[in-house]
Scaffold this motif. Sequence first.
Motif, PDB file in Angstrom:
ATOM      1  N   ARG A 268       0.721  -1.338  -0.070  1.00 44.99           N
ATOM      2  CA  ARG A 268      -0.180  -0.003   0.041  1.00 44.99           C
ATOM      3  C   ARG A 268       0.915   1.244   0.128  1.00 44.99           C
ATOM      4  O   ARG A 268       0.296   2.224   0.203  1.00 44.99           O
ATOM      5  CB  ARG A 268      -0.855   0.023   1.035  1.00 44.99           C
ATOM      6  CG  ARG A 268      -1.840  -1.444   1.154  1.00 44.99           C
ATOM      7  CD  ARG A 268      -2.938  -1.430   0.460  1.00 44.99           C
ATOM      8  NE  ARG A 268      -3.935  -0.285   0.312  1.00 44.99           N
ATOM      9  CZ  ARG A 268      -4.724  -0.408   0.999  1.00 44.99           C
ATOM     10  NH1 ARG A 268      -5.122  -1.421   1.789  1.00 44.99           N
ATOM     11  NH2 ARG A 268      -5.637   0.759   0.783  1.00 44.99           N
ATOM     12  N   ARG A 270       2.192   2.771  -2.386  1.00 45.90           N
ATOM     13  CA  ARG A 270       1.833   3.748  -3.275  1.00 45.90           C
ATOM     14  C   ARG A 270       0.542   4.640  -2.702  1.00 45.90           C
ATOM     15  O   ARG A 270       0.451   5.851  -3.138  1.00 45.90           O
ATOM     16  CB  ARG A 270       1.388   3.314  -4.638  1.00 45.90           C
ATOM     17  CG  ARG A 270       1.003   4.133  -5.890  1.00 45.90           C
ATOM     18  CD  ARG A 270       0.944   3.432  -7.017  1.00 45.90           C
ATOM     19  NE  ARG A 270      -0.331   2.262  -6.953  1.00 45.90           N
ATOM     20  CZ  ARG A 270      -1.431   2.715  -7.476  1.00 45.90           C
ATOM     21  NH1 ARG A 270      -1.672   3.610  -8.264  1.00 45.90           N
ATOM     22  NH2 ARG A 270      -2.553   2.045  -7.384  1.00 45.90           N
ATOM     23  N   ASP A 271      -0.521   3.965  -2.177  1.00 40.29           N
ATOM     24  CA  ASP A 271      -1.612   4.524  -1.781  1.00 40.29           C
ATOM     25  C   ASP A 271      -1.357   5.670  -0.569  1.00 40.29           C
ATOM     26  O   ASP A 271      -2.068   6.749  -0.478  1.00 40.29           O
ATOM     27  CB  ASP A 271      -2.466   3.492  -1.106  1.00 40.29           C
ATOM     28  CG  ASP A 271      -3.001   2.363  -2.037  1.00 40.29           C
ATOM     29  OD1 ASP A 271      -3.015   2.798  -3.210  1.00 40.29           O
ATOM     30  OD2 ASP A 271      -3.868   1.700  -1.534  1.00 40.29           O
ATOM     31  N   ILE A 274      -0.325   8.509  -2.582  1.00 42.28           N
ATOM     32  CA  ILE A 274      -1.450   9.218  -3.037  1.00 42.28           C
ATOM     33  C   ILE A 274      -2.138  10.206  -1.890  1.00 42.28           C
ATOM     34  O   ILE A 274      -2.720  11.511  -2.297  1.00 42.28           O
ATOM     35  CB  ILE A 274      -2.545   7.928  -3.565  1.00 42.28           C
ATOM     36  CG1 ILE A 274      -1.975   7.547  -4.823  1.00 42.28           C
ATOM     37  CG2 ILE A 274      -3.735   8.856  -4.215  1.00 42.28           C
ATOM     38  CD1 ILE A 274      -2.742   6.371  -5.439  1.00 42.28           C
ATOM     39  N   ARG A 276      -0.609  11.391   0.605  1.00 46.75           N
ATOM     40  CA  ARG A 276       0.229  12.366   0.671  1.00 46.75           C
ATOM     41  C   ARG A 276      -0.006  13.494  -0.386  1.00 46.75           C
ATOM     42  O   ARG A 276      -0.137  14.797  -0.119  1.00 46.75           O
ATOM     43  CB  ARG A 276       1.629  11.971   0.927  1.00 46.75           C
ATOM     44  CG  ARG A 276       2.007  11.263   1.979  1.00 46.75           C
ATOM     45  CD  ARG A 276       2.122  11.726   3.083  1.00 46.75           C
ATOM     46  NE  ARG A 276       3.489  12.484   3.254  1.00 46.75           N
ATOM     47  CZ  ARG A 276       3.328  13.867   3.576  1.00 46.75           C
ATOM     48  NH1 ARG A 276       2.177  14.636   3.672  1.00 46.75           N
ATOM     49  NH2 ARG A 276       4.467  14.648   3.568  1.00 46.75           N
ATOM     50  N   VAL A 277      -0.174  12.972  -1.616  1.00 46.60           N
ATOM     51  CA  VAL A 277      -0.277  14.028  -2.616  1.00 46.60           C
ATOM     52  C   VAL A 277      -1.707  14.855  -2.364  1.00 46.60           C
ATOM     53  O   VAL A 277      -1.714  16.243  -2.783  1.00 46.60           O
ATOM     54  CB  VAL A 277      -0.520  13.330  -4.089  1.00 46.60           C
ATOM     55  CG1 VAL A 277      -1.039  14.180  -5.288  1.00 46.60           C
ATOM     56  CG2 VAL A 277       0.908  12.815  -4.728  1.00 46.60           C
ATOM     57  N   LEU A 278      -2.535  14.189  -1.846  1.00 47.59           N
ATOM     58  CA  LEU A 278      -3.877  14.873  -1.897  1.00 47.59           C
ATOM     59  C   LEU A 278      -3.964  15.864  -0.470  1.00 47.59           C
ATOM     60  O   LEU A 278      -4.686  16.506  -0.204  1.00 47.59           O
ATOM     61  CB  LEU A 278      -5.022  13.726  -1.527  1.00 47.59           C
ATOM     62  CG  LEU A 278      -5.491  12.768  -2.798  1.00 47.59           C
ATOM     63  CD1 LEU A 278      -6.289  11.704  -2.383  1.00 47.59           C
ATOM     64  CD2 LEU A 278      -5.899  13.739  -3.946  1.00 47.59           C
ATOM     65  N   GLY A 279      -2.704  15.841   0.275  1.00 51.06           N
ATOM     66  CA  GLY A 279      -2.577  16.609   1.418  1.00 51.06           C
ATOM     67  C   GLY A 279      -2.786  16.055   2.567  1.00 51.06           C
ATOM     68  O   GLY A 279      -3.078  16.781   3.533  1.00 51.06           O
ATOM     69  N   PHE A 280      -3.244  14.601   2.695  1.00 48.17           N
ATOM     70  CA  PHE A 280      -3.036  14.215   4.058  1.00 48.17           C
ATOM     71  C   PHE A 280      -1.783  14.433   4.555  1.00 48.17           C
ATOM     72  O   PHE A 280      -0.704  13.805   4.095  1.00 48.17           O
ATOM     73  CB  PHE A 280      -3.589  12.720   3.918  1.00 48.17           C
ATOM     74  CG  PHE A 280      -4.814  12.536   3.622  1.00 48.17           C
ATOM     75  CD1 PHE A 280      -5.815  12.512   4.862  1.00 48.17           C
ATOM     76  CD2 PHE A 280      -5.506  12.057   2.413  1.00 48.17           C
ATOM     77  CE1 PHE A 280      -7.108  12.272   4.890  1.00 48.17           C
ATOM     78  CE2 PHE A 280      -7.002  11.834   2.312  1.00 48.17           C
ATOM     79  CZ  PHE A 280      -7.788  11.897   3.285  1.00 48.17           C
ATOM     80  N   ALA A 361       5.952  12.829  -0.778  1.00 50.81           N
ATOM     81  CA  ALA A 361       4.767  11.884  -1.678  1.00 50.81           C
ATOM     82  C   ALA A 361       5.317  11.433  -2.807  1.00 50.81           C
ATOM     83  O   ALA A 361       5.147  10.188  -3.291  1.00 50.81           O
ATOM     84  CB  ALA A 361       3.807  12.833  -1.838  1.00 50.81           C
ATOM     85  N   HIS A 362       6.267  12.421  -3.608  1.00 48.18           N
ATOM     86  CA  HIS A 362       6.493  12.088  -4.877  1.00 48.18           C
ATOM     87  C   HIS A 362       7.472  10.931  -4.705  1.00 48.18           C
ATOM     88  O   HIS A 362       7.624  10.058  -5.720  1.00 48.18           O
ATOM     89  CB  HIS A 362       7.300  13.158  -5.515  1.00 48.18           C
ATOM     90  CG  HIS A 362       8.694  13.487  -5.014  1.00 48.18           C
ATOM     91  ND1 HIS A 362       8.897  14.214  -3.944  1.00 48.18           N
ATOM     92  CD2 HIS A 362       9.907  13.380  -5.729  1.00 48.18           C
ATOM     93  CE1 HIS A 362      10.132  14.384  -3.832  1.00 48.18           C
ATOM     94  NE2 HIS A 362      10.602  13.996  -4.741  1.00 48.18           N
ATOM     95  N   LEU A 365       5.594   7.495  -4.983  1.00 47.89           N
ATOM     96  CA  LEU A 365       4.982   7.268  -6.138  1.00 47.89           C
ATOM     97  C   LEU A 365       5.960   6.597  -7.122  1.00 47.89           C
ATOM     98  O   LEU A 365       5.794   5.874  -7.714  1.00 47.89           O
ATOM     99  CB  LEU A 365       4.133   8.695  -6.568  1.00 47.89           C
ATOM    100  CG  LEU A 365       2.963   8.813  -5.825  1.00 47.89           C
ATOM    101  CD1 LEU A 365       2.546  10.247  -6.396  1.00 47.89           C
ATOM    102  CD2 LEU A 365       1.975   7.911  -5.582  1.00 47.89           C
TER     103      LEU A 365
END
Lengths: 368, 223
Positions: A268, A270-271, A274, A276-280, A361-362, A365
């Motif tokens: 998980r 990658r999840d 994702i 983290r990218v969304l700002g969590f 985050a990056h 990913l």
Amino acid sequence: MTVLRLAWRDLVSDRVRSTLHIAAIAPIVAAYLILTAIAGGLRDQAVPAEAQHIVVVSPNALDPASGRLDPSVLTLVPQVGGPDVASATPMIFRPIRMADRIVQLRAAPQDTWEPVHHLALLAGSWPDQRDDIAITEGVAIAAGWNVGTRGEIFGTTFTVSALVRAPGTKFASVWMPYARAEELFEGMSGFQMVTVVPAPGADVAALRDRLDAAGGGRFAVYFESDLVAQQGARGSAADNLAAVSTVIGVAALAFCGFNLAALTLVERRRDIGIARVLGFAPRSITGLALTRGAILAVAGFALGGAAALAVLATAASTTLRSFVFVPSLPAAAWLIGITLTFGTGLAGTWLALRRAAASAAHTLLEEW
Amino acid sequence: MPRLISAVGLTRVYRRGTRVVEALRGVDLEVDRGEFVVVMGPSGGGKSTLLNLIGGLDRPDSGSLHVAGFDVGTASQRALDGFRRRHIGFVFQFFNLISTLDARDNVALALLARGTPWKAARRRAAQLLAEFGLADRVGHVPAELSGGEQQRVAIARAVATAPDVLLADEPTGDVDGATTTAIMDLLADLNRRRGVTVITVTHDPALIPYGSRLLTLRDGTFG
């Protein structure tokens, strides 16, 4: 609330992994609880016995029920002890089947039940009919019998007329008058034990040594309290085994919790990226993972606990050779179990997650 | 009126073992609200690095970068998390949807990150998916969706929070020609009708006509 819903939805969506996770926790929890219950039952059985009584049993008999004393012992003991012996009474001691249960039978002259063996009447009345017997609390709990219960022993139907309390290893026994037992078994197994009550003021240690010397290896002589301790040693060994098994179980639980969390994390990762990218924030992701871990721990503990209760319900009493004991699961065992399940599961999740949640985050990913 | 994006002298260097990669070498960039910028260039030219910096996923080694008035270059990690929640929407080549969640929950996730209540987030997510022609796919997990459908879900997620900038990294890199047109039409529509500023990086020249401006990034600098 949102975190709980999100964690729940994630677990429901990933049914196979969630089920496997719970299935991995539950047997360890069940094993821990069952072992603890057995250990508790063995501990409960070790009620203190009469320290001053002397018992004569077959030598090297792991279980007194498996031995047989020569009838001459009954005359030898008063001869050797002389005025130091107040009484010497035989006891038939054997496992029997009654109403489809294996129970421990003790048969001694009924006039010795109270003064020598310290049985105390709790309910009913002392046997006064030919086929009356008494049962102790341990048997009542284990078998669910009570005054008035009828059961067949050696082809004869007996009736429980008395519920009694008994000390020491007598905690879980069926008691029968000696003469009736001799008649029932037709002298097949003789008697297995002689209980010697020392006279007041007698040097009991010297008496024990004299009897031991007189036996010349034909029988063994113990203080009753020592015999209880010796028999209890098996319980203690089982108790130690249960403790070791529990430690192993806890370690397995921790290892399992950590590995399951780590494995989930690898898949998980990658999840997490994702999210983290969304700002969590890392803290939110950790909170979500811990909530997820807590739900799995609750489910695993509930399933394991239910399995343990089911196993214990089908074996309300456990027979270890001729000794009957009742597994007991105190509230503390549940508390320790749930604390361990939660603690190890959450610690495993946290340890596995702490670096990934804080990673950029990056990179999460890219690594995928 | 200040620029939406203002970058001056951006550099970003990666060290991979003994190897040093200068992904960006003093890049200057200004983007106004409502623009549709297409950034082209070869692989390793620094396109994705530029998007990561603008989106607050990474920080420059030097230079200054302001997006929607926010100083991305010096912000803390926590501040960048908040910045992404409020100002940025991402669309990736491989969609990056969470495989265990259905389409609605994937979209709702962006709103939940922003603190929208659970029910409101899911309701809004369903509305958006319906607007994007996916009303009958809300309950499907990514594995049950086509590549084009997954990318539309990803775009819905990216615009769910009404971001200032939509950053698209090779958004059509994993779909066929017909789906490429559908996805780019959707991005163009968002740009035109909702005024969402779009920056997309791509290898595909077919995307050039969609942009209001074309930039070429090669060896870490605009050519």
